[in-house]
Write an enzyme that holds these catalytic residues in place. Sequence first.
Site, PDB file in Angstrom:
ATOM      1  N   THR A  42      16.623 -25.163  16.807  1.00 45.67           N
ATOM      2  CA  THR A  42      17.839 -24.482  16.684  1.00 45.67           C
ATOM      3  C   THR A  42      18.742 -24.588  18.016  1.00 45.67           C
ATOM      4  OG1 THR A  42      18.500 -22.069  16.142  1.00 45.67           O
ATOM      5  CG2 THR A  42      16.840 -22.226  18.050  1.00 45.67           C
ATOM      6  N   CYS A  47      23.361 -16.439  21.933  1.00 42.38           N
ATOM      7  CA  CYS A  47      22.039 -16.129  21.130  1.00 42.38           C
ATOM      8  C   CYS A  47      20.822 -16.388  21.995  1.00 42.38           C
ATOM      9  CB  CYS A  47      22.053 -16.696  19.536  1.00 42.38           C
ATOM     10  SG  CYS A  47      23.411 -16.435  18.960  1.00 42.38           S
ATOM     11  N   HIS A  64      15.976 -16.170  15.936  1.00 38.44           N
ATOM     12  CA  HIS A  64      17.071 -16.647  16.245  1.00 38.44           C
ATOM     13  C   HIS A  64      18.069 -15.654  16.344  1.00 38.44           C
ATOM     14  CE1 HIS A  64      20.865 -19.718  16.805  1.00 38.44           C
ATOM     15  NE2 HIS A  64      21.293 -18.415  17.165  1.00 38.44           N
TER      16      HIS A  64
END
Length: 217
Positions: A42, A47, A64
Amino acid sequence: MISSAEESLATHHYFDREFDSAAVKLLPNEYYVTAADMVLSTVLGSCVAACVRDSVAGVGGMNHFMLPDDGSNGGSAAASASMRYGAYAMEMLLNELFKAGARRERLEAKVFGGGAVLANMTMLNIGDRNADFVLRYLQLEQVRVAAQDLRGELPRRVSYFPRSGKVMVRKLHRINDAAQVRRDEQQLVQTLAQQPIRNKVELFDTPVRKKTAQQGS
């Protein structure tokens, strides 16, 4: 009817030529749990992704999430059950690990992200809030944090190998690499107009709270 777990499950499977491995790419608000020898990948700005595994059970996963779920206002179940909020995303990940045979006392977590990749993100403090949240959450749930790479000013690409627990983190310096992250960050700022909603999800393996937390080896 599609369950929340199915809706939030990452579905972008591909072959990662860099690692010569089957892989799954996680987008914001997704998670993935597996017992296979593969890589979970990812890209993070403000985030946070938590990578959690039980080496004995041979299962691990990643999530996530975009925001900590630290609001106190009520809301509908549909609104509160959202993977964009850290509290729900963490509980979803742990629940799926427990379903796959993991045990809380054997869990190992590695956490990443929480950067301030846009100038106005520093003022809004989203990355710091996410970073603080995930560490506080794992401490509360008695999950040992084996490694962390949080905060900073650059986006990160995280590649996690659940079978071994190995993580490769690459800071994205090039403008082209970070462009999508910056667009996502702009959209994230817009979501802050909505008050985060506190959501409660019961874990399948609820710990016995102790006055003195034991540290993992």
